[in-house]
Motif scaffolding. Structure first.
Motif, PDB file in Angstrom:
ATOM      1  N   TYR A   1       0.836  -1.206   0.000  1.00 29.24           N
ATOM      2  CA  TYR A   1       0.000   0.000   0.000  1.00 29.24           C
ATOM      3  C   TYR A   1       0.870   1.256   0.000  1.00 29.24           C
ATOM      4  O   TYR A   1       0.533   2.259  -0.623  1.00 29.24           O
ATOM      5  CB  TYR A   1      -0.942   0.014   1.204  1.00 29.24           C
ATOM      6  CG  TYR A   1      -2.073  -0.990   1.112  1.00 29.24           C
ATOM      7  CD1 TYR A   1      -2.702  -1.287  -0.093  1.00 29.24           C
ATOM      8  CD2 TYR A   1      -2.524  -1.650   2.251  1.00 29.24           C
ATOM      9  CE1 TYR A   1      -3.734  -2.203  -0.161  1.00 29.24           C
ATOM     10  CE2 TYR A   1      -3.576  -2.559   2.195  1.00 29.24           C
ATOM     11  CZ  TYR A   1      -4.171  -2.831   0.977  1.00 29.24           C
ATOM     12  OH  TYR A   1      -5.202  -3.736   0.910  1.00 29.24           O
ATOM     13  N   GLU A   2       1.983   1.207   0.679  1.00 33.54           N
ATOM     14  CA  GLU A   2       2.907   2.340   0.674  1.00 33.54           C
ATOM     15  C   GLU A   2       3.519   2.518  -0.715  1.00 33.54           C
ATOM     16  O   GLU A   2       3.561   3.627  -1.254  1.00 33.54           O
ATOM     17  CB  GLU A   2       4.011   2.110   1.712  1.00 33.54           C
ATOM     18  CG  GLU A   2       5.023   3.237   1.762  1.00 33.54           C
ATOM     19  CD  GLU A   2       6.200   2.925   2.678  1.00 33.54           C
ATOM     20  OE1 GLU A   2       7.152   3.721   2.658  1.00 33.54           O
ATOM     21  OE2 GLU A   2       6.177   1.908   3.400  1.00 33.54           O
ATOM     22  N   ARG A   3       3.947   1.417  -1.318  1.00 34.47           N
ATOM     23  CA  ARG A   3       4.592   1.473  -2.624  1.00 34.47           C
ATOM     24  C   ARG A   3       3.681   2.038  -3.705  1.00 34.47           C
ATOM     25  O   ARG A   3       4.119   2.785  -4.572  1.00 34.47           O
ATOM     26  CB  ARG A   3       5.095   0.071  -3.011  1.00 34.47           C
ATOM     27  CG  ARG A   3       5.988   0.076  -4.238  1.00 34.47           C
ATOM     28  CD  ARG A   3       6.609  -1.275  -4.544  1.00 34.47           C
ATOM     29  NE  ARG A   3       5.631  -2.289  -4.900  1.00 34.47           N
ATOM     30  CZ  ARG A   3       5.283  -3.338  -4.144  1.00 34.47           C
ATOM     31  NH1 ARG A   3       5.845  -3.522  -2.972  1.00 34.47           N
ATOM     32  NH2 ARG A   3       4.390  -4.205  -4.544  1.00 34.47           N
ATOM     33  N   ILE A   4       2.384   1.714  -3.645  1.00 30.46           N
ATOM     34  CA  ILE A   4       1.470   2.205  -4.691  1.00 30.46           C
ATOM     35  C   ILE A   4       0.884   3.577  -4.359  1.00 30.46           C
ATOM     36  O   ILE A   4       0.089   4.116  -5.125  1.00 30.46           O
ATOM     37  CB  ILE A   4       0.339   1.199  -4.995  1.00 30.46           C
ATOM     38  CG1 ILE A   4      -0.580   1.008  -3.792  1.00 30.46           C
ATOM     39  CG2 ILE A   4       0.926  -0.119  -5.494  1.00 30.46           C
ATOM     40  CD1 ILE A   4      -1.826   0.190  -4.106  1.00 30.46           C
ATOM     41  N   GLY A   5       1.270   4.128  -3.223  1.00 32.45           N
ATOM     42  CA  GLY A   5       0.889   5.494  -2.899  1.00 32.45           C
ATOM     43  C   GLY A   5      -0.363   5.661  -2.064  1.00 32.45           C
ATOM     44  O   GLY A   5      -0.826   6.782  -1.877  1.00 32.45           O
ATOM     45  N   LEU A   6      -0.929   4.577  -1.558  1.00 32.54           N
ATOM     46  CA  LEU A   6      -2.107   4.705  -0.702  1.00 32.54           C
ATOM     47  C   LEU A   6      -1.736   5.113   0.724  1.00 32.54           C
ATOM     48  O   LEU A   6      -2.510   5.774   1.395  1.00 32.54           O
ATOM     49  CB  LEU A   6      -2.898   3.391  -0.666  1.00 32.54           C
ATOM     50  CG  LEU A   6      -3.705   3.067  -1.904  1.00 32.54           C
ATOM     51  CD1 LEU A   6      -4.373   1.701  -1.772  1.00 32.54           C
ATOM     52  CD2 LEU A   6      -4.758   4.128  -2.172  1.00 32.54           C
ATOM     53  N   LEU A   7      -0.598   4.704   1.153  1.00 37.59           N
ATOM     54  CA  LEU A   7      -0.114   5.023   2.499  1.00 37.59           C
ATOM     55  C   LEU A   7       1.035   6.009   2.323  1.00 37.59           C
ATOM     56  O   LEU A   7       2.149   5.632   2.012  1.00 37.59           O
ATOM     57  CB  LEU A   7       0.345   3.739   3.188  1.00 37.59           C
ATOM     58  CG  LEU A   7       0.561   3.751   4.680  1.00 37.59           C
ATOM     59  CD1 LEU A   7      -0.675   4.239   5.423  1.00 37.59           C
ATOM     60  CD2 LEU A   7       0.926   2.364   5.163  1.00 37.59           C
ATOM     61  N   LYS A   8       0.704   7.295   2.500  1.00 37.44           N
ATOM     62  CA  LYS A   8       1.650   8.348   2.131  1.00 37.44           C
ATOM     63  C   LYS A   8       2.404   8.965   3.294  1.00 37.44           C
ATOM     64  O   LYS A   8       3.384   9.653   3.086  1.00 37.44           O
ATOM     65  CB  LYS A   8       0.897   9.456   1.388  1.00 37.44           C
ATOM     66  CG  LYS A   8       0.214   8.970   0.135  1.00 37.44           C
ATOM     67  CD  LYS A   8      -0.680  10.030  -0.449  1.00 37.44           C
ATOM     68  CE  LYS A   8      -1.391   9.450  -1.662  1.00 37.44           C
ATOM     69  NZ  LYS A   8      -2.712   9.909  -1.834  1.00 37.44           N
TER      70      LYS A   8
END
Length: 136
Positions: A20-27
């Motif tokens: 989720y962090e890698r795809i930008g959801l967890l910023k």
């Protein structure tokens, strides 16, 4: 908080959290001097929201555009419109599923109505002709 604690609190595997962090959801993730991720308390809420939204039918792409970079900066009107659109999408899918089910039930009924003295190949031709699907 470290990823292990966040994983324990959310029930998500660390690999899922990193995804989720890698795809930008967890910023809102920062890095410590040793390279370890440091998650704010809000990350738990955001991850639970992501999981709930996915269960409700939102795709990851939809969530990327829907979720704000900062949890305190929600666009109320955008959120409401996204929810309304998802409800319309679900209504459309339900309608298509109901139509597909009705067609399958009708087909099943016709196949089960096979005369006792008719073989399966001839029955298939009979059913297909009733549905306008035969070549002859």
């Amino acid at each position: 908080m470290k990823i292990g604690e966040l994983s324990e609190r959310t029930g998500l595997a660390p690999s899922r959290i990193r995804f989720y962090e890698r795809i930008g959801l967890l910023k809102t993730v920062s890095r410590k001097a040793n390279g370890y991720r440091d998650y704010p308390v809000e990350a738990e809420t955001l991850l639970k929201l992501i999981v709930t939204a996915q269960q409700a039918g939102f795709s990851l792409d939809e969530l990327t555009t829907l979720l704000p970079a900062d949890m305190s900066n929600w666009s109320h009107s955008s959120l409401l419109e996204s929810l309304r659109q998802k409800i319309r999408d679900i209504d459309t899918i339900q309608k298509r599923l109901a139509e597909s089910k009705a067609q399958l039930v009708e087909l099943l009924t016709e196949i089960e109505a096979k005369p006792v003295d008719m073989n399966c190949a001839d029955n298939a031709k009979r059913v297909l002709s009733q549905f306008g699907l035969s070549k002859s």
